[in-house]
Design a protein around this motif. Structure first.
Motif, PDB file in Angstrom:
ATOM      1  N   LYS A   1       0.688  -1.109   0.093  1.00 42.06           N
ATOM      2  CA  LYS A   1       0.096  -0.084  -0.066  1.00 42.06           C
ATOM      3  C   LYS A   1       0.755   1.118  -0.070  1.00 42.06           C
TER       4      LYS A   1
ATOM      5  N   GLY B   1      -5.421   3.124  -0.170  1.00 42.81           N
ATOM      6  CA  GLY B   1      -5.620   1.695   0.826  1.00 42.81           C
ATOM      7  C   GLY B   1      -5.635   0.674  -0.235  1.00 42.81           C
ATOM      8  N   TYR B   2      -5.425   0.827  -1.590  1.00 43.84           N
ATOM      9  CA  TYR B   2      -5.172  -0.140  -2.394  1.00 43.84           C
ATOM     10  C   TYR B   2      -3.954  -0.922  -2.184  1.00 43.84           C
ATOM     11  N   GLU B   3      -3.871  -2.416  -2.080  1.00 45.50           N
ATOM     12  CA  GLU B   3      -2.982  -3.189  -1.669  1.00 45.50           C
ATOM     13  C   GLU B   3      -1.772  -3.110  -2.527  1.00 45.50           C
TER      14      GLU B   3
END
Length: 143
Positions: free
Chosen positions: A3, A118-120
């Motif tokens: 992230k 927050g995108y992995e």
């Protein structure tokens, strides 16, 4: 998979509550955090998206959209289980739930990538976009 690591910097920019919306001194305290701007994977954070609030990173080149590089963009999207939605500029959205995870802007003096913090796989996506969209004349070595 990584992230973005700029969450605390972003949080420090935002209005903590409506009670301080007219407080100039509170604003000045918040923007002092901009004196030290972070970077991710070597790409400088240049600000936040005006409407979306996503962190925005500068790419080290100017980008002009062509058939070839939009096809490369779609290949990147496929690698992340996304599709490309072409609006004012291209947005990458997850096939699973249509959540926007990134966008690439080309209509300034440099290219910029906006990413959902927050995108992995945000950092990986940033690096992949930068490498894949780099203009071809910058990737070939003249003899």
């Amino acid at each position: 998979m990584t992230k973005l690591t700029v969450g605390p910097w972003i949080a420090a920019q935002k209005l903590p509550n409506r009670d301080v919306a007219r407080d100039r001194q509170a604003f000045l305290e918040r923007v002092r955090t901009r004196d030290e701007t972070p970077s991710v994977a070597g790409f400088p954070l240049v600000g936040l998206g005006g409407s979306c609030g996503k962190p925005c990173f500068a790419l080290p080149y100017v980008l002009s959209w062509t058939d070839e590089n939009t096809r490369r963009l779609e290949e990147v999207a496929d690698r992340y289980d996304c599709y490309v939605e072409y609006g004012v500029y291209p947005h990458l959205k997850l096939r699973e739930n249509d959540q926007e995870v990134g966008a690439v802007q080309d209509w300034t003096t440099f290219a910029m990538v906006y990413l959902r913090p927050g995108y992995e796989r945000a950092q990986e996506l940033l690096v992949d976009l930068a490498e894949t969209l780099r203009p071809q004349e910058m990737t070939t070595n003249p003899k």
